[in-house]
Design a protein around this motif. Sequence first.
Motif, mmCIF file in Angstrom:
data_model
loop_
_atom_site.group_PDB
_atom_site.id
_atom_site.type_symbol
_atom_site.label_atom_id
_atom_site.label_comp_id
_atom_site.label_asym_id
_atom_site.label_seq_id
_atom_site.Cartn_x
_atom_site.Cartn_y
_atom_site.Cartn_z
ATOM 1 N N VAL A 126 -57.075 2.875 -43.534
ATOM 2 C CA VAL A 126 -57.488 1.819 -44.463
ATOM 3 C C VAL A 126 -56.293 1.011 -44.981
ATOM 4 N N VAL A 127 -55.101 1.600 -44.930
ATOM 5 C CA VAL A 127 -53.909 0.979 -45.538
ATOM 6 C C VAL A 127 -53.717 -0.479 -45.122
ATOM 7 N N PRO A 128 -53.830 -0.838 -43.824
ATOM 8 C CA PRO A 128 -53.602 -2.250 -43.451
ATOM 9 C C PRO A 128 -54.616 -3.224 -44.038
ATOM 10 N N PHE A 129 -55.748 -2.717 -44.539
ATOM 11 C CA PHE A 129 -56.816 -3.604 -45.012
ATOM 12 C C PHE A 129 -56.923 -3.650 -46.533
ATOM 13 N N LEU A 130 -55.966 -3.065 -47.236
ATOM 14 C CA LEU A 130 -56.042 -3.036 -48.699
ATOM 15 C C LEU A 130 -56.089 -4.439 -49.290
ATOM 16 N N GLY A 131 -55.354 -5.367 -48.699
ATOM 17 C CA GLY A 131 -55.327 -6.729 -49.213
ATOM 18 C C GLY A 131 -56.673 -7.416 -49.162
ATOM 19 N N ILE A 132 -57.487 -7.063 -48.172
ATOM 20 C CA ILE A 132 -58.809 -7.680 -48.035
ATOM 21 C C ILE A 132 -59.756 -7.209 -49.140
ATOM 22 N N LEU A 133 -59.556 -5.967 -49.592
ATOM 23 C CA LEU A 133 -60.462 -5.373 -50.575
ATOM 24 C C LEU A 133 -60.171 -5.820 -52.001
ATOM 25 N N ILE A 134 -59.079 -6.548 -52.205
ATOM 26 C CA ILE A 134 -58.691 -6.948 -53.563
ATOM 27 C C ILE A 134 -58.637 -8.465 -53.647
ATOM 28 N N LYS A 135 -59.561 -9.058 -54.404
ATOM 29 C CA LYS A 135 -59.529 -10.502 -54.648
ATOM 30 C C LYS A 135 -58.501 -10.781 -55.742
ATOM 31 N N ASN A 136 -57.607 -11.734 -55.499
ATOM 32 C CA ASN A 136 -56.517 -12.030 -56.433
ATOM 33 C C ASN A 136 -55.682 -10.773 -56.687
ATOM 34 N N PRO A 137 -54.860 -10.340 -55.723
ATOM 35 C CA PRO A 137 -54.073 -9.095 -55.840
ATOM 36 C C PRO A 137 -53.330 -9.011 -57.170
ATOM 37 N N PRO A 138 -53.388 -7.864 -57.840
ATOM 38 C CA PRO A 138 -52.762 -7.717 -59.158
ATOM 39 C C PRO A 138 -51.246 -7.540 -59.062
ATOM 40 N N GLN A 139 -50.594 -7.741 -60.193
ATOM 41 C CA GLN A 139 -49.150 -7.531 -60.270
ATOM 42 C C GLN A 139 -48.870 -6.046 -60.529
ATOM 43 N N VAL A 140 -48.991 -5.259 -59.479
ATOM 44 C CA VAL A 140 -48.771 -3.816 -59.571
ATOM 45 C C VAL A 140 -47.763 -3.414 -58.501
ATOM 46 N N ASP A 141 -46.674 -2.796 -58.918
ATOM 47 C CA ASP A 141 -45.635 -2.376 -57.971
ATOM 48 C C ASP A 141 -46.104 -1.161 -57.172
ATOM 49 N N HIS A 142 -45.600 -1.077 -55.941
ATOM 50 C CA HIS A 142 -45.826 0.096 -55.080
ATOM 51 C C HIS A 142 -47.323 0.371 -54.889
ATOM 52 N N LEU A 143 -48.093 -0.682 -54.617
ATOM 53 C CA LEU A 143 -49.542 -0.546 -54.505
ATOM 54 C C LEU A 143 -49.942 0.416 -53.387
ATOM 55 N N THR A 144 -49.244 0.328 -52.243
ATOM 56 C CA THR A 144 -49.575 1.211 -51.116
ATOM 57 C C THR A 144 -49.260 2.662 -51.444
ATOM 58 N N LEU A 145 -48.129 2.895 -52.096
ATOM 59 C CA LEU A 145 -47.763 4.261 -52.485
ATOM 60 C C LEU A 145 -48.797 4.838 -53.451
ATOM 61 N N ILE A 146 -49.256 4.028 -54.377
ATOM 62 C CA ILE A 146 -50.281 4.484 -55.328
ATOM 63 C C ILE A 146 -51.542 4.898 -54.583
ATOM 64 N N TYR A 147 -51.944 4.094 -53.621
ATOM 65 C CA TYR A 147 -53.132 4.440 -52.822
ATOM 66 C C TYR A 147 -52.922 5.749 -52.068
ATOM 67 N N LEU A 148 -51.736 5.929 -51.488
ATOM 68 C CA LEU A 148 -51.449 7.153 -50.736
ATOM 69 C C LEU A 148 -51.476 8.388 -51.636
ATOM 70 N N LEU A 149 -51.089 8.241 -52.890
ATOM 71 C CA LEU A 149 -51.155 9.374 -53.819
ATOM 72 C C LEU A 149 -52.613 9.723 -54.145
ATOM 73 N N TYR A 150 -53.454 8.720 -54.320
ATOM 74 C CA TYR A 150 -54.886 8.993 -54.490
ATOM 75 C C TYR A 150 -55.433 9.730 -53.266
#
Length: 534
Positions: A126-150
Motif C-alpha cells: 500500500v505504501v506507494p499509494f498513500l498519496g492517493i488516499l489523502i486529499k490535500n496531504p497534511p504537513q506531517v513529517d515522516h508520513l511513510t515511517l508513521i504508516y509502517l509503525l502502524y
Amino acid sequence: MHPSVQKIEPMMRGKNKVRQKSRTEYSARNTMTSMVSRSLAILMGYVTRVVFTRMLSQSYVGVNGLFSDIINVLSLSELGIETAITYALYQPIAQNDIEKQKSIMQLYRLFYRIVAVTVMASGLAVVPFLGILIKNPPQVDHLTLIYLLYLGNTAMSYFMIYKKTLIDAHQLSYVGTLYQTASWMLQDVIQILILIFTKNFILFLLVNIFCTFGCNLCISRRADRMYPFLKEKNVQKLDEAEKRGIFKNIRAMMMHKVGDVVVNNTDNILLSSFVGIASAGCYSNYFLLIASVQQVMDQAFQGIAASVGNLGATQGRDAIGRVFDSTFFLVQWLYGFAAVCLYELLNPFVELSFGVRYLFPGSIVLVLCINFFINGMRRATLVFRDSLGLFWFDRYKSVAEALINLAASILLVMRFGTIGVFLGTFISTVATSAWVEPYVLYKYQLKTSCRPYFAHYAVYTAVVGAAWFVTDKICCLVSGSALQLVILRAFICLIVPNSIFLAAYARTKEFSFVFQKLKGLLQEKIGRGKRHGK
C-alpha cells in the motif's frame, strides 16, 4: 455432572477441589470483568486522546484515524479465523477432549503465522499509494515511517496471541481481559508522558509495538501454565473432515469480515479522500467516544459467548430460545440507553475535551447515534450466530452489505458531504444485516418463525424512540457551559430513559427472567461470602 457445568477450573488448579461454576456465573464474571476493565482502559484512552489533540496538530489526528482504518482493512487477512476456531473448540472442551484441543490449537498457530506475514506484505504494497488516499496531504513529517509503525504494531499483534482463544473458549475470557487492560493502561501512561515532554509521534507509536508484544507474551505464558498440554510435542493431526469443516467456517467468516470492515472501517478513508483530512480528524474523535462505549457494551455481551457455545453443545432449542430472548431484551435496554446518552452528551463532551473546531453539527451526530443503536440491536443475534456456528448461512449477506455501503456512501458523500458517508452505513445495515441475521438464527437453530423477533424489535424501537424524544426535550431546557451541559444532561439521561424502560417492561417475562438471574447471582455471592466468613 450437570450439563451446564464444565471441567474447567480443576484443569487450572491441579488437585485442589474447586466448586464448579455454572454458565451464568462464568458469563457474569466475564461480563463484569470486561466492562470494568474496558471502562478503565477507555478512561485512560480518553485522557491520552485529549493530550494527543492538545499536543499535536489536527493533521496528526486525521492521520491517526486514516492509518487506523487502512490497517483495519488490511486485517481482512485474519478472515475471521478466531471465531471459527473458537466454535471448533466448544465441543472438545465440553467433552474434555484434550487431544482434539491440542490439534485445533496447532492448526490455529499455523493460521496466525500466515496471517501476520500476509498483513505485513499487503501493508507494504500500500505504501506507494498513500498519496492517493489523502486529499490535500497534511504537513506531517515522516508520513511513510508513521504508516509502517502502524503496520508493524498490527503484524505484531498476531504473534503468540492465538493461545488467548483457548482461554476464552473455556469461559475464562476475563483472564486475557485483565492482561490487556493492564497493558493498555501502562501504554497510555507512557504515551501521555511522551506527548507532554517530547511531542514525538514516532516514540508515541513505538510504545504501541512494545506494549503489544509484552501483553501477548504474558498471555501466552499464562495459557501455558493453565493448559500445560499446549507445550506437548506429540500432537495428532485433525482428520480431513474436521479440517474441511473448519475451512468452511473460515470461508464464511471471511465474507463476514469483508462486510464488517467495509461498513465500519472505511469512513475515515472516504472522508479523507472526498472531503479532506480535517473532516477525518473530526470524525476520529467522535469515533473514539462512540467506539469506546460500543466496546464496553460489546465486551459485556461477548463475555457470554463461550457460555452460549456450551449451551448449544449441551441443551436444546427451547433453552437456547429462552436465553436468546432475554439477551435481546437486555441488549435493547443497554444500547438504547447508551444511544440516548451519546446523542445528548457527544457535542458538549467533544467541545470540552478537544475544542470547538472538532464539532460536528447535530444532524451528523443524530445519524451516528442511530447507527450505533441499530448496530447494537444486532449484538444478541451476532453472539448467538457466532457461538452456535451459524455464520455459513448468511455469508453472502456481508458481501451485499459491503457493496451497498460503498456505493451508497460514495454517492451520498459526493452529494451531501460528510453526513453522506454515515447515511450510507445506515442504508446498508437496514437493507441487509438488520433482518438477515435474525432470520438465519431462527430458521437454522431455533427452527421457528422469526416474526416474534421482529414484533419485539418494533416494540423495543418504539420504546427507545419515546425515551429518546422525552429525554431530548428535557435536555433542551438545560443551558450553560460545556461542562455544565455534560453534568446536567448526564443526570437527566441517567434518570429519564431508564424510568421509561422500567415502566414499559416491568411486567414482561424477559424482564422477569433477567431479574431472577441477577437476583440468583447476588444471593449466591452473599451466601458464599457468609460461608467464607465462618
